[in-house]
Design an enzyme around this catalytic site. Sequence first.
Site, PDB file in Angstrom:
ATOM      1  N   LEU A 128       0.853  -1.183   0.000  1.00  0.00           N
ATOM      2  CA  LEU A 128       0.000   0.000   0.000  1.00  0.00           C
ATOM      3  C   LEU A 128       0.891   1.236   0.000  1.00  0.00           C
ATOM      4  O   LEU A 128       1.807   1.342   0.819  1.00  0.00           O
ATOM      5  CB  LEU A 128      -0.900   0.019   1.241  1.00  0.00           C
ATOM      6  CG  LEU A 128      -1.731   1.288   1.453  1.00  0.00           C
ATOM      7  CD1 LEU A 128      -2.758   1.464   0.331  1.00  0.00           C
ATOM      8  CD2 LEU A 128      -2.437   1.243   2.807  1.00  0.00           C
ATOM      9  N   ILE A 185       4.547  -0.971   3.236  1.00  0.00           N
ATOM     10  CA  ILE A 185       4.170   0.405   2.952  1.00  0.00           C
ATOM     11  C   ILE A 185       5.129   0.931   1.889  1.00  0.00           C
ATOM     12  O   ILE A 185       6.351   0.872   2.055  1.00  0.00           O
ATOM     13  CB  ILE A 185       4.242   1.279   4.210  1.00  0.00           C
ATOM     14  CG1 ILE A 185       3.263   0.771   5.274  1.00  0.00           C
ATOM     15  CG2 ILE A 185       3.942   2.732   3.851  1.00  0.00           C
ATOM     16  CD1 ILE A 185       1.803   0.789   4.863  1.00  0.00           C
ATOM     17  N   LYS A 186       4.566   1.422   0.799  1.00  0.00           N
ATOM     18  CA  LYS A 186       5.387   1.915  -0.303  1.00  0.00           C
ATOM     19  C   LYS A 186       5.766   3.378  -0.063  1.00  0.00           C
ATOM     20  O   LYS A 186       4.906   4.224   0.176  1.00  0.00           O
ATOM     21  CB  LYS A 186       4.646   1.776  -1.637  1.00  0.00           C
ATOM     22  CG  LYS A 186       4.391   0.345  -2.037  1.00  0.00           C
ATOM     23  CD  LYS A 186       3.648   0.221  -3.356  1.00  0.00           C
ATOM     24  CE  LYS A 186       4.573   0.384  -4.532  1.00  0.00           C
ATOM     25  NZ  LYS A 186       3.884   0.063  -5.818  1.00  0.00           N
ATOM     26  N   ILE A 187       7.067   3.636  -0.102  1.00  0.00           N
ATOM     27  CA  ILE A 187       7.610   4.977   0.055  1.00  0.00           C
ATOM     28  C   ILE A 187       8.507   5.253  -1.148  1.00  0.00           C
ATOM     29  O   ILE A 187       9.357   4.429  -1.478  1.00  0.00           O
ATOM     30  CB  ILE A 187       8.431   5.099   1.358  1.00  0.00           C
ATOM     31  CG1 ILE A 187       7.547   4.847   2.583  1.00  0.00           C
ATOM     32  CG2 ILE A 187       9.093   6.470   1.451  1.00  0.00           C
ATOM     33  CD1 ILE A 187       8.309   4.866   3.902  1.00  0.00           C
TER      34      ILE A 187
END
Length: 359
Positions: free
Chosen positions: A111, A142-144
């Site tokens: 996400l 978690i996509k950064i």
Amino acid sequence: MNTPIDTPTSRLQQAGVSLWLDNITRTLLDDGTLQGYIDASNVTGLTSNPSIFDQAIDSGAYDAAIQHKLAAGKSGEALFFELAMEDLRRAADLFKPEHERSKGLDGWVSLEVSPLLAYDTASTLAEAQRLYAEADRANLFIKIPGTKEGLPAIEEATFAGVPVNVTLLFSMEQYLAAAEAWLRGVERRMAAGFNPDVRSVASVFISRWDRAVVGKVPDALNNQLGVAIGKRTYQAYREFLGSKRCVAVQQAGAQPQRLLWASTGTKDPVLPASFYVDSLIAPDTVNTIPENTLLAYREHGAGGAPLSPDGGDADSIFAAFAQAGVDYHALADKLQQDGAAAFVESWHKLLATIASKGE
């Protein structure tokens, strides 16, 4: 799993490549299609991004759910993340057996934080921690983005124990910066006495390189730069895995950040759909592919020779592109900026679509 022993996707898995689906929709979940891909096509994970959710929401499949949430007073980003969380929790639960079987190597879903935060370190970190806690799934990345401002957030999120999928990487140098950020976070955990095993993947985008130079280089060079980027980055990846610092954290119990090939659907109609999958076979990597690429690959994937740890012919190909006038470093920066901008555009569009459902 009931996967046939000898299929293109099983051969890919046997070569050490994890195959993930670059798509999620509520329909895929509701009609059993995603479970079918897990059972019969060796799919062991899933990624999402704002463009994917924009297309899914625009399809109308979420209209009833959106109207219900609007009526309950939800709106904007909060409503979107609630929708996305519902889907990704379900997907994470489908992949949980694989996550447990592989001891955390596979079985992940992803996400992304709001793309509006790509150049805001503090807000990216806060959003990553909030979303991971709210999702309440151990197998959710978690996509950064791997922008200059994203790198400190990647380090801090890793230190905080948040599994990170670093997105929007386009070059060996950008990959190494992301790998270093993950490693610093893990080393700080070790120094603080925390469990160093915080999983991560680094997503390097491939096909956009070829699309960016088409018509600007001799025809003989078409569709060569993306794979050369992959070869050079894989060389750096193998060297990173063997570095003293990376070996030290592995000996302390950490599993190394994995290299992930993204943007591996073909854009040029002259290429077979399996081109970037067959061209980037490499042990200890992930390839996340669009649904149409998966369908084509499981029928016609030809396989290929594994990438060489020394980069193979990447240097000679880079020299040819430099001679043709391609500024590799400048183009890498532009592709990252353009990728971030495209996600922002999709973000605004999906929020506008959500708002329109209440009109």
